[in-house]
Design a protein around this motif. Structure first.
Motif: not given
Lengths: 439, 439
Positions: A1-13
């Motif tokens: 679960m990566l709640e709230g993350y989008r774009g670059k941060a989401f991809e990295t995490l």
């Protein structure tokens, strides 16, 4: 679960197999920061939010930064625990709430998620006090607590004593903890040991958390206390020296956030607990002793209403309640137990239809006395029953319980006026009223 | 009036022209007893009930007794007073309640009956403090107070200042005094002096009465205090040394019977008054100063409801309120400002229909914070407005007042969130929470 993350941060995490709740390290310009990954509510999709050791959340831009996963958040299979119940000296029943939510999402939700095993890992001192066995009954926020859950908790407590435990700790959210305490107190008689409701006003990842102290002292109480009563055990003062065990039917959450929010009203607490010394100081002798004839009778009728009176309240609300099939009404009246005399007629109508109407006071402290003023006398003539010094919320829970067992008005009135488990205190000393600062 | 008397006692008293409230002497077996004739609730029609000097009521059989009328109860023509308003330094407006009821009927009613003149005779010290002029506005028990009476009181206060008085004392029953205080605080801006609400927890014929001290110190406040605010001035502690002036929007009746029942919640009192020394100690500097631009705007919309949340409360009560035409709802939620998530849908429906839904806490102390837990966030998304540390009852009165001036939801929300007269306190120090005895 990566709640709230989008774009670059989401991809990295995502690429690092990091989830919210995991511990990560961010390195940028030679500085390393470690913390728990929090959900993101940032507009900027390159920001990662981390909870630092000091309890604060900080946002870091990933531009030019290195992220590393330090450790995954512990995940325990709850079903395994359900099977793993076995006799110990103290049973800890988890129902949810802040005390069982280790990771706080300051930017969003605090979700009750962690298991009892994690609490034990968090407070290892408990194992020096008693052997404990854990049951995760459910994991709900206490604002969502309902009478049907009270039944489950009562049954679970009964089962724990039937299995031979010496005391039971119920971890519970603080919002409605006193309602549950009252429900258990009326539902369980002949208790072989204490039933200790405990919660936390600050989640256990905060430096100021009361989770550990409250939990440790609750286990001490459950194992050692001489009483067979339902109590609420919470922080006693703003430092960390002791907790206070309040009788479950005489306690109220009196502050939205303080750790010592829970206080006895119109009553002395039963005991103080000193967690460091592992000691109990019993404060009164009139407690209900440990017994061995436990009976559980958790039946509740929810067709009741708590009506707080105020100037301008119209009597037709009572007509509406009658039409809706209500079987009992607790009034939170003014002063010694009053409403406007406009209500005399509807209360007469309600009681004629067999509906119980009981009077408590919105003052909270003191007791109703409906013989002093004419309005009180007239209300009694209209069928309203004065309920002494019982708290409005406790009166409501007791009424649900009474109507769960009886429907006849006289029988219900008889139950409501009987002091079953100390919900009435007939002796008020001056020191029951707290001291207020006037400087 | 010979309430309750029948048969022999009635005939005897009637023949002597004695009424309830008169002072009589009963002589029997050589012993003489003097006291105030009380109403009879005795089954035995030969019993006469007399209130003795020590405050107790005693019943005497007329068999073999001699009764003599000592003096008639003072009766003042109220209409004469209405005409007799003239400028003084302090205006005393009587609205009813225990403070203006000299004779207490312990066997039955305490009826607000006496005039302001009698109060002055009762507390002659007042004339050393200020010249006072009295107005008997009405004589109602405060449980029967209603928004339409708040309007009359506000208009009467405005008139008193327009006539040049330096301060106003409003004698009021204690049951709903804080509701009236809040109503006046929102309705009167630019006050040229203090508006001091005062009551009495024990009627003035009792040895333990607080009537005189409360009244005397209220006149001191009205004349001398530097603030142009509505305050509640009542006994500060269980002895008789001082009274406390609480901000009218931050005070609550916290005990059914104690003389120091009124206490500030989430706020420091404005001042202490020492009636013997005729001195005021102002406790804070952020009071609203005396002004001379008084405007009265006492308009209230009563289509509001105060809904106290508890486990088992069903969301359909909100549907019922919507159907009944309610324009605003104040929730007394749990903890930091929660209800069960079952309510999200009905709150969304209510706010979509332009109904204001505001959140306060049944903890009373502390403030709601609907950003900490997920439920709070979801409630906000459903349109619920968090109301900080405002007391539930004050929020309700403010909402009546806001809806008396605006109907548009955004405008009402704007008013509710604006700190108009100190109803929000953003700075909470630790000592605002009272100290509880744990020994």
């Amino acid at each position: 679960m990566l709640e709230g993350y989008r774009g670059k941060a989401f991809e990295t995490l995502k690429s690092l197999n990091v989830d919210v709740g995991d511990i990560i390290e961010i390195e940028k310009n030679g500085i390393k920061v470690e913390g728990i990954l929090m959900p993101s509510y940032s507009e900027d999709d390159s920001i990662v939010v981390v909870k630092l050791d000091n309890g604060y959340n900080a946002g870091f831009s990933l531009s030019g930064a290195q992220v590393r996963l330090i450790s995954k958040r512990l995940r325990v299979d709850q079903s395994e625990y359900r099977e793993n119940r076995e006799k110990g000296e103290v049973r800890i029943i988890s129902t949810g709430g802040t005390i069982v939510s280790r990771v706080e999402y300051e930017t969003g939700a605090v979700r009750p998620a962690l298991t009892t095993e994690e609490i034990l890992r968090f407070a290892p001192e408990i194992q020096e006090i008693a052997s404990v066995s854990a049951e995760i009954l459910f994991s709900i926020l206490s604002e969502n607590m309902k009478p049907e859950f009270w039944i489950k908790i009562a049954e679970s407590v009964k089962r724990a004593f039937d299995e031979g435990h010496e005391g039971v700790v119920v971890a519970h959210g603080t919002d409605t903890m006193t309602y549950t305490a009252a429900a258990l107190a009326f539902s369980l008689i002949g208790l072989p040991g204490p039933v200790v409701l405990v919660g936390s006003q600050r989640s256990s990842d905060r430096p100021s958390s009361d989770s550990a102290i409250n939990l440790i002292s609750s286990v001490i109480l459950a194992k050692e206390a001489p009483f067979g009563e339902v109590v609420v055990n919470m922080h006693g003062e703003s430092s960390d020296t002791y907790t206070v065990a309040h009788r479950g039917v005489k306690v109220r959450k009196m502050h939205t956030s303080r750790r010592d929010a829970f206080q006895s009203i119109n009553d002395k607490p039963l005991a103080k607990v000193f967690p460091k010394e592992k000691a109990i100081k019993v404060l009164r002798s009139d407690f209900i002793k440990r017994n061995d004839t436990i009976k559980a009778s958790p039946k509740f009728n929810q067709n009741v209403f708590l009506l707080k009176f105020y100037p301008g309240l119209r009597p037709d609300i009572v007509d509406t309640l009658i039409a809706s099939g209500v079987r009992g009404i607790i009034i939170e009246g003014t002063g010694l137990g009053h409403t406007s005399t406009d209500f005399l007629e509807v209360f007469k109508k309600a009681t004629k239809e067999g509906i119980f109407v009981g009077m408590t006071s919105q003052c909270l402290f003191g007791r109703v006395n409906m013989n002093v003023y004419q309005t009180g006398r007239l209300l009694q003539q209209s069928g309203v029953t004065p309920l002494g010094d019982i708290l409005p919320e406790v009166a409501l829970v007791k009424l649900m319980w009474a109507l769960g067992h009886e429907d006849d008005l006289d029988a219900v009135r008889g139950i409501m006026l009987t002091n079953l488990v100390g919900e009435y205190n007939t002796r008020h000393s001056l020191d029951l009223f707290p001291r207020w600062d006037h400087e």
